[in-house]
Design a protein around this motif. Structure first.
Motif, PDB file in Angstrom:
ATOM      1  N   PRO A  92       0.826  -1.222   0.000  1.00 28.18           N
ATOM      2  CA  PRO A  92       0.000   0.000   0.000  1.00 28.18           C
ATOM      3  C   PRO A  92       0.849   1.256   0.000  1.00 28.18           C
ATOM      4  CG  PRO A  92      -0.029  -1.041   2.161  1.00 28.18           C
ATOM      5  CD  PRO A  92       0.654  -2.001   1.242  1.00 28.18           C
ATOM      6  N   ASP A  93       0.281   2.296  -0.608  1.00 28.95           N
ATOM      7  CA  ASP A  93       0.965   3.588  -0.667  1.00 28.95           C
ATOM      8  C   ASP A  93       0.482   4.540   0.426  1.00 28.95           C
ATOM      9  OD1 ASP A  93       2.503   3.530  -3.405  1.00 28.95           O
ATOM     10  OD2 ASP A  93       0.536   2.640  -3.778  1.00 28.95           O
ATOM     11  N   ALA A  94      -0.733   4.318   0.922  1.00 27.54           N
ATOM     12  CA  ALA A  94      -1.294   5.209   1.934  1.00 27.54           C
ATOM     13  C   ALA A  94      -2.337   4.456   2.746  1.00 27.54           C
ATOM     14  CB  ALA A  94      -1.925   6.436   1.276  1.00 27.54           C
ATOM     15  N   VAL A  95      -2.509   4.890   3.987  1.00 24.14           N
ATOM     16  CA  VAL A  95      -3.492   4.296   4.894  1.00 24.14           C
ATOM     17  C   VAL A  95      -4.291   5.413   5.542  1.00 24.14           C
ATOM     18  CG1 VAL A  95      -3.898   2.761   6.856  1.00 24.14           C
ATOM     19  CG2 VAL A  95      -1.877   2.417   5.418  1.00 24.14           C
ATOM     20  N   ILE A  96      -5.622   5.334   5.438  1.00 27.40           N
ATOM     21  CA  ILE A  96      -6.493   6.252   6.160  1.00 27.40           C
ATOM     22  C   ILE A  96      -7.425   5.420   7.028  1.00 27.40           C
ATOM     23  CG2 ILE A  96      -6.354   8.065   4.426  1.00 27.40           C
ATOM     24  CD1 ILE A  96      -9.117   7.247   3.424  1.00 27.40           C
ATOM     25  N   ALA A  97      -7.876   5.977   8.135  1.00 29.44           N
ATOM     26  CA  ALA A  97      -8.659   5.188   9.082  1.00 29.44           C
ATOM     27  C   ALA A  97      -9.625   6.073   9.859  1.00 29.44           C
ATOM     28  CB  ALA A  97      -7.746   4.450  10.071  1.00 29.44           C
TER      29      ALA A  97
ATOM     30  N   LEU B 172       4.178   2.963   7.118  1.00 27.16           N
ATOM     31  CA  LEU B 172       3.348   4.065   6.649  1.00 27.16           C
ATOM     32  C   LEU B 172       2.706   4.794   7.831  1.00 27.16           C
ATOM     33  CD1 LEU B 172       1.518   2.291   3.686  1.00 27.16           C
ATOM     34  CD2 LEU B 172       3.267   4.085   3.485  1.00 27.16           C
ATOM     35  N   GLU B 173       2.498   6.086   7.672  1.00 28.33           N
ATOM     36  CA  GLU B 173       1.785   6.874   8.674  1.00 28.33           C
ATOM     37  C   GLU B 173       0.289   6.797   8.388  1.00 28.33           C
ATOM     38  OE1 GLU B 173       1.569  11.498  10.303  1.00 28.33           O
ATOM     39  OE2 GLU B 173       3.244  10.835   9.057  1.00 28.33           O
ATOM     40  N   VAL B 174      -0.496   6.599   9.419  1.00 23.64           N
ATOM     41  CA  VAL B 174      -1.947   6.505   9.263  1.00 23.64           C
ATOM     42  C   VAL B 174      -2.568   7.884   9.437  1.00 23.64           C
ATOM     43  CG1 VAL B 174      -4.078   5.447  10.103  1.00 23.64           C
ATOM     44  CG2 VAL B 174      -1.932   4.154  10.159  1.00 23.64           C
ATOM     45  N   SER B 175      -3.433   8.247   8.495  1.00 25.32           N
ATOM     46  CA  SER B 175      -4.203   9.485   8.611  1.00 25.32           C
ATOM     47  C   SER B 175      -5.590   9.137   9.130  1.00 25.32           C
ATOM     48  CB  SER B 175      -4.299  10.164   7.241  1.00 25.32           C
ATOM     49  OG  SER B 175      -5.130  11.293   7.300  1.00 25.32           O
ATOM     50  N   HIS B 176      -5.968   9.691  10.298  1.00 26.69           N
ATOM     51  CA  HIS B 176      -7.264   9.386  10.910  1.00 26.69           C
ATOM     52  C   HIS B 176      -8.287  10.472  10.577  1.00 26.69           C
ATOM     53  CE1 HIS B 176      -4.428   7.068  13.460  1.00 26.69           C
ATOM     54  NE2 HIS B 176      -5.381   6.171  13.369  1.00 26.69           N
TER      55      HIS B 176
ATOM     56  N   ALA C 152     -18.288   9.714   3.935  1.00 22.51           N
ATOM     57  CA  ALA C 152     -17.130   8.827   3.837  1.00 22.51           C
ATOM     58  C   ALA C 152     -16.563   8.710   2.421  1.00 22.51           C
ATOM     59  CB  ALA C 152     -17.496   7.443   4.359  1.00 22.51           C
ATOM     60  N   ALA C 153     -17.430   8.535   1.426  1.00 24.54           N
ATOM     61  CA  ALA C 153     -16.945   8.293   0.065  1.00 24.54           C
ATOM     62  C   ALA C 153     -16.067   9.429  -0.474  1.00 24.54           C
ATOM     63  CB  ALA C 153     -18.116   8.014  -0.870  1.00 24.54           C
ATOM     64  N   PRO C 154     -16.414  10.710  -0.249  1.00 24.46           N
ATOM     65  CA  PRO C 154     -15.545  11.775  -0.763  1.00 24.46           C
ATOM     66  C   PRO C 154     -14.140  11.758  -0.165  1.00 24.46           C
ATOM     67  CG  PRO C 154     -17.726  12.646  -0.278  1.00 24.46           C
ATOM     68  CD  PRO C 154     -17.678  11.268   0.299  1.00 24.46           C
ATOM     69  N   VAL C 155     -14.028  11.365   1.115  1.00 28.65           N
ATOM     70  CA  VAL C 155     -12.711  11.275   1.747  1.00 28.65           C
ATOM     71  C   VAL C 155     -11.872  10.211   1.043  1.00 28.65           C
ATOM     72  CG1 VAL C 155     -11.481  10.709   3.872  1.00 28.65           C
ATOM     73  CG2 VAL C 155     -13.576  12.054   3.970  1.00 28.65           C
ATOM     74  N   ILE C 156     -12.495   9.091   0.719  1.00 31.21           N
ATOM     75  CA  ILE C 156     -11.806   8.021   0.009  1.00 31.21           C
ATOM     76  C   ILE C 156     -11.382   8.498  -1.378  1.00 31.21           C
ATOM     77  CG2 ILE C 156     -12.064   5.693  -0.959  1.00 31.21           C
ATOM     78  CD1 ILE C 156     -14.086   5.169   1.352  1.00 31.21           C
ATOM     79  N   GLU C 157     -12.288   9.159  -2.080  1.00 31.56           N
ATOM     80  CA  GLU C 157     -11.985   9.629  -3.436  1.00 31.56           C
ATOM     81  C   GLU C 157     -10.842  10.643  -3.431  1.00 31.56           C
ATOM     82  OE1 GLU C 157     -16.088   9.328  -5.935  1.00 31.56           O
ATOM     83  OE2 GLU C 157     -16.063  10.810  -4.327  1.00 31.56           O
ATOM     84  N   ARG C 158     -10.856  11.559  -2.480  1.00 32.42           N
ATOM     85  CA  ARG C 158      -9.779  12.551  -2.411  1.00 32.42           C
ATOM     86  C   ARG C 158      -8.443  11.888  -2.098  1.00 32.42           C
ATOM     87  NH1 ARG C 158     -13.807  15.691   0.250  1.00 32.42           N
ATOM     88  NH2 ARG C 158     -12.943  15.167   2.302  1.00 32.42           N
ATOM     89  N   SER C 159      -8.463  10.887  -1.249  1.00 29.21           N
ATOM     90  CA  SER C 159      -7.228  10.182  -0.901  1.00 29.21           C
ATOM     91  C   SER C 159      -6.693   9.399  -2.086  1.00 29.21           C
ATOM     92  CB  SER C 159      -7.477   9.250   0.297  1.00 29.21           C
ATOM     93  OG  SER C 159      -7.881   9.983   1.435  1.00 29.21           O
TER      94      SER C 159
ATOM     95  N   GLY D 210      -1.300   3.053  -7.696  1.00 32.56           N
ATOM     96  CA  GLY D 210      -1.181   3.028  -6.247  1.00 32.56           C
ATOM     97  C   GLY D 210      -2.311   2.295  -5.547  1.00 32.56           C
ATOM     98  N   THR D 211      -2.073   1.968  -4.271  1.00 26.40           N
ATOM     99  CA  THR D 211      -3.053   1.257  -3.446  1.00 26.40           C
ATOM    100  C   THR D 211      -3.299   2.026  -2.154  1.00 26.40           C
ATOM    101  OG1 THR D 211      -2.443  -0.927  -4.320  1.00 26.40           O
ATOM    102  CG2 THR D 211      -3.535  -0.880  -2.170  1.00 26.40           C
ATOM    103  N   LEU D 212      -4.572   2.284  -1.889  1.00 30.41           N
ATOM    104  CA  LEU D 212      -5.006   2.938  -0.656  1.00 30.41           C
ATOM    105  C   LEU D 212      -5.695   1.916   0.227  1.00 30.41           C
ATOM    106  CD1 LEU D 212      -5.749   5.563   1.028  1.00 30.41           C
ATOM    107  CD2 LEU D 212      -7.891   5.569  -0.280  1.00 30.41           C
ATOM    108  N   VAL D 213      -5.323   1.864   1.510  1.00 31.59           N
ATOM    109  CA  VAL D 213      -6.027   1.035   2.488  1.00 31.59           C
ATOM    110  C   VAL D 213      -6.882   1.949   3.353  1.00 31.59           C
ATOM    111  CG1 VAL D 213      -5.844  -0.547   4.440  1.00 31.59           C
ATOM    112  CG2 VAL D 213      -4.263  -0.760   2.504  1.00 31.59           C
ATOM    113  N   VAL D 214      -8.172   1.637   3.443  1.00 36.97           N
ATOM    114  CA  VAL D 214      -9.127   2.381   4.251  1.00 36.97           C
ATOM    115  C   VAL D 214      -9.557   1.481   5.403  1.00 36.97           C
ATOM    116  CG1 VAL D 214     -11.344   3.576   4.284  1.00 36.97           C
ATOM    117  CG2 VAL D 214      -9.956   3.579   2.196  1.00 36.97           C
ATOM    118  N   VAL D 215      -9.236   1.861   6.627  1.00 36.39           N
ATOM    119  CA  VAL D 215      -9.587   1.056   7.801  1.00 36.39           C
ATOM    120  C   VAL D 215     -10.839   1.665   8.421  1.00 36.39           C
ATOM    121  CG1 VAL D 215      -8.723  -0.045   9.892  1.00 36.39           C
ATOM    122  CG2 VAL D 215      -7.106   0.730   8.134  1.00 36.39           C
ATOM    123  N   SER D 216     -11.944   0.936   8.339  1.00 40.98           N
ATOM    124  CA  SER D 216     -13.211   1.521   8.759  1.00 40.98           C
ATOM    125  C   SER D 216     -14.113   0.439   9.362  1.00 40.98           C
ATOM    126  CB  SER D 216     -13.867   2.228   7.565  1.00 40.98           C
ATOM    127  OG  SER D 216     -14.988   2.983   7.963  1.00 40.98           O
ATOM    128  N   HIS D 217     -15.407   0.606   9.191  1.00 44.12           N
ATOM    129  CA  HIS D 217     -16.415  -0.199   9.861  1.00 44.12           C
ATOM    130  C   HIS D 217     -17.341  -0.832   8.824  1.00 44.12           C
ATOM    131  CE1 HIS D 217     -15.253   2.050  13.555  1.00 44.12           C
ATOM    132  NE2 HIS D 217     -15.063   3.014  12.667  1.00 44.12           N
TER     133      HIS D 217
END
Length: 212
Positions: free
Chosen positions: A51-56, A75-79, A131-138, A146-153
């Motif tokens: 992965p290139d980025a992680v958001i959670a 990687l640094e996680v962006s919360h 939630a979806a716009p945050v994913i799209e912007r990331s 690239g690969t984005l990992v989204v840690v959610s519910h």
């Protein structure tokens, strides 16, 4: 030729309320020891996707899950609080049986795909709206492959997938739930996002055949 960008939507590990079948919603519940072990195992697998980025989500259960991936990838996680689970008002903290007993009509309407403010909380479309716009912007910040990992519910992931795929909200229930620490994978195609994996616990295999 670039394979396109990927989004891995990863549900948090097990909590005590999961075991009790209590509706968590935005209540801030921690992982169990088993949940931490699930996160460690899954993180080692997901690291293989490079992965290139992680958001959670910023809740404790997603923070702890994401931290395991950060530990093996560096990687640094962006919360972001917009990735939290659905706020479900009076339903939160109730068991499945209690919800059906006290809010049977509301529960049945939700399962039919009708817009319902469960327990006076958020509509599923409102969860997707945040939630979806945050994913799209990331994703837009990633390289072309690239690969984005989204840690959610579970609920937030399902509604976000529905929105990103362009599905009508009444059909989102057709996307089954995710087990603890399992994930779904979306991939870019010429016609937008495509669901490549759903509720997976192993690394994706290439599609070999006429539909690749």
């Amino acid at each position: 030729m670039s394979r396109g960008r990927r989004v891995v939507l990863w549900r948090h590990g097990q909590t005590a309320w999961n075991l009790e079948r209590r509706f968590q919603g935005s209540t801030d519940i921690e992982l169990t020891e088993a949940g931490l072990a699930q996160a460690r195992r899954s993180a080692r697998l997901l690291a293989g996707l490079k992965p290139d980025a992680v958001i959670a989500s910023d809740l404790k259960r997603t923070r702890a899950t994401a931290a395991e991936l950060a530990a093996v990838t560096g990687l640094e996680v962006s919360h972001d609080e917009t990735l939290r689970e659905t706020y479900a008002g009076a339903w939160q903290g109730l068991t499945h049986e209690e919800i059906v007993e006290r809010y049977g009509d509301q529960y049945a309407a939700w399962k039919r795909g009708e817009p319902v403010r469960r327990g006076g909380g958020e509509l599923e479309t409102e969860v997707a709206d945040r939630a979806a716009p945050v994913i799209e912007r990331s994703v837009e910040k990633l390289p072309d492959d690239g690969t984005l990992v989204v840690v959610s519910h579970g609920g937030t992931i399902r509604t976000s997938i529905g929105r990103l795929l362009g599905l009508h909200p009444s059909t989102w229930e057709a996307l089954g739930g995710l087990s603890n620490c399992c994930w779904s994978v979306l991939g870019e195609s010429v016609r937008g996002w495509r669901l490549l994996e759903h509720n997976a616990g192993t690394l994706p295999e290439p599609v070999l055949g006429d539909d690749d």
